[in-house]
Design a protein around this motif. Structure first.
Motif, short mmCIF file in Angstrom:
data_model
loop_
_atom_site.label_atom_id
_atom_site.label_comp_id
_atom_site.label_asym_id
_atom_site.label_seq_id
_atom_site.Cartn_x
_atom_site.Cartn_y
_atom_site.Cartn_z
N ILE A 150 0.85 -1.20 0.00
CA ILE A 150 0.00 0.00 0.00
C ILE A 150 0.88 1.24 0.00
O ILE A 150 1.65 1.46 0.95
CB ILE A 150 -0.91 -0.01 1.24
N TYR A 151 0.79 2.03 -1.07
CA TYR A 151 1.52 3.29 -1.11
C TYR A 151 0.60 4.38 -0.59
O TYR A 151 -0.50 4.58 -1.10
CB TYR A 151 1.97 3.59 -2.54
N LEU A 152 1.04 5.07 0.47
CA LEU A 152 0.26 6.18 1.01
C LEU A 152 0.50 7.40 0.14
O LEU A 152 1.65 7.82 -0.05
CB LEU A 152 0.73 6.50 2.44
N THR A 153 -0.56 7.92 -0.42
CA THR A 153 -0.42 9.07 -1.34
C THR A 153 -1.72 9.87 -1.38
O THR A 153 -2.81 9.28 -1.36
CB THR A 153 -0.06 8.60 -2.77
N LEU A 180 4.10 1.58 2.20
CA LEU A 180 5.23 2.34 1.66
C LEU A 180 4.96 3.83 1.92
O LEU A 180 3.98 4.39 1.42
CB LEU A 180 5.37 2.05 0.16
N CYS A 181 5.86 4.43 2.72
CA CYS A 181 5.69 5.85 3.07
C CYS A 181 6.60 6.71 2.21
O CYS A 181 7.82 6.53 2.22
CB CYS A 181 6.08 6.09 4.52
N GLY A 182 6.02 7.64 1.48
CA GLY A 182 6.81 8.58 0.69
C GLY A 182 7.24 9.75 1.56
O GLY A 182 6.76 9.93 2.69
N HIS A 183 8.17 10.53 1.04
CA HIS A 183 8.60 11.77 1.70
C HIS A 183 9.01 12.75 0.61
O HIS A 183 9.03 12.39 -0.57
CB HIS A 183 9.77 11.48 2.64
N TYR A 184 9.36 13.94 0.99
CA TYR A 184 9.76 14.99 0.01
C TYR A 184 8.64 15.15 -1.04
O TYR A 184 7.48 15.22 -0.65
CB TYR A 184 11.11 14.62 -0.66
N GLU A 185 8.98 15.06 -2.33
CA GLU A 185 7.94 15.24 -3.35
C GLU A 185 7.30 13.92 -3.75
O GLU A 185 6.44 13.86 -4.63
CB GLU A 185 8.54 15.93 -4.59
N GLY A 186 7.72 12.84 -3.10
CA GLY A 186 7.15 11.52 -3.43
C GLY A 186 8.23 10.54 -3.85
O GLY A 186 9.39 10.68 -3.44
N SER A 239 -5.23 7.20 0.13
CA SER A 239 -5.10 8.55 0.72
C SER A 239 -5.91 8.61 2.00
O SER A 239 -6.95 7.95 2.11
CB SER A 239 -5.68 9.57 -0.27
N ILE A 240 -5.44 9.38 2.98
CA ILE A 240 -6.28 9.53 4.19
C ILE A 240 -7.08 10.84 4.16
O ILE A 240 -7.76 11.17 5.12
CB ILE A 240 -5.48 9.41 5.51
N GLY A 241 -7.02 11.58 3.07
CA GLY A 241 -7.85 12.78 2.96
C GLY A 241 -7.29 13.74 1.94
O GLY A 241 -6.13 13.61 1.51
N ASP A 242 -8.11 14.71 1.56
CA ASP A 242 -7.72 15.66 0.52
C ASP A 242 -6.89 16.81 1.10
O ASP A 242 -7.36 17.96 1.15
CB ASP A 242 -8.97 16.20 -0.19
N TYR A 243 -5.70 16.48 1.54
CA TYR A 243 -4.74 17.47 2.01
C TYR A 243 -3.38 16.83 1.86
O TYR A 243 -3.29 15.60 1.74
CB TYR A 243 -4.98 17.88 3.47
N VAL A 244 -2.32 17.64 1.85
CA VAL A 244 -0.98 17.07 1.62
C VAL A 244 -0.15 17.16 2.90
O VAL A 244 0.00 18.23 3.49
CB VAL A 244 -0.27 17.81 0.46
#
Ligand code: SAM
Length: 278
Positions: free
Chosen positions: A104-107, A130-136, A151-156
């Motif tokens: 699962i990629y969190l994005t 899989l946790c991204g960081h920076y710009e992905g 995604s856990i919601g419409d925010y970054v």
């Protein structure tokens, strides 16, 4: 076998594997309270793998500039892929199918996380986050290993660690045995499209506010009816979208309610007529 022993032998551990640049965040965030106790009891297991440990760069670098320019840095494919492969192989060595485990990629671009998804994922033996960081993350490794984008919601956010913890917490609660009272997972908000009813504990009167009398009556059927009414009222007011879904699936409830009200109305009429005849 007693029910309790049967239930224990039916349980199997759900293993969460998190690929991250900040493993301590994950261990600390989930090592306490209900998830911490579930880990200690062997109902779930948690492994936080540092992606940086797998970089081939001599300076331990895991990110680089994006081709074509643009703001920020991107996590490179190689360390992510090698970290995933190490986890998959370690699952294989434990007699399960690591390369078939869902990744699962969190994005913020993924499907919206929800209770139904948590319930479904709780049925998996191994889940790799899989946790991204920076710009992905470099798209090529995502194409190669990721099965689900969530995604856990419409925010970054700055990274995938908090979303991974949110998901693991919600999934772990659906694993049999993790909640001391198995029913609470079912009756809670979203369990059946309804928000949960209001709850009260001691004392009976606080700041001159009384606990609703029905809850002190000891009449379980009446209490259940009251709770359903409260859930319906609350859901209709706060989440009309969920109320609609429930109403669609439970039309017989409204038919029964209308019949009950009609019977009560007729009874009142009869009593009033009797009173007049006296
Ligand atoms: N550039 C990316 C985009 O526009 O889609 C956002 C990158 S974000 C700053 C860094 C990382 O945080 C992402 O790779 C992802 O793992 C995580 N992330 C941020 N917001 C998220 C959200 N709402 N749900 C899940 N993961 C999120």
């Amino acid at each position: 076998m007693s029910d309790r022993r049967q239930e224990r032998s039916d349980r199997r551990c759900t293993s969460f594997h998190v690929l991250t640049l900040f493993p301590e965040m994950i261990r600390q965030g989930l090592g306490e309270s209900i998830t911490g106790r579930a880990i200690a009891r062997g109902l779930i297991s948690l492994e936080a793998v540092n992606i940086r440990d797998y970089t081939l760069d001599k300076h331990k670098k895991v990110d680089d500039y994006p081709y074509g320019g643009g703001a920020g840095m991107l996590m490179q494919a190689q360390p992510v892929y090698d970290a995933w492969r190490a986890v998959a192989e370690s699952i294989d060595r434990q007699g399960r199918r690591g390369s078939a485990a869902r990744v699962i990629y969190l994005t913020p671009q993924g499907a919206a996380f929800c209770q139904d998804m948590a319930r479904e994922l709780a049925g998996e033996e191994d889940l790799i986050f899989l946790c991204g960081h920076y710009e992905g993350i470099d798209e090529r490794v995502l194409e190669e290993i990721v099965t689900d984008q969530v995604s856990i919601g419409d925010y970054v956010l700055t990274g995938g660690e908090l979303p991974a913890m949110v998901m693991i917490d919600a999934i772990a609660r659906m694993v049999p045995g993790v909640l001391s009272n198995a029913r609470s997972g079912e009756t809670e908000s979203f369990g059946n499209h309804l928000l949960e009813y209001p709850q009260y504990s001691r004392p009976e009167i606080w700041h001159e506010r009384r606990v609703p009398q029905i809850l002190l009556s000891g009449n379980h059927q009446k209490v259940e009816e009251w709770r359903l009414e409260q859930s319906l009222e609350r859901t209709g007011r706060l989440r009309p979208d969920l109320y609609e879904k429930w109403a669609e699936e439970n039309q017989e409830y409204f038919i029964r309610k209308a019949k009950r009200q009609e019977r009560a109305r007729r009874k009142m009429l009869r009593n009033a007529q009797k009173e007049q005849q006296k």
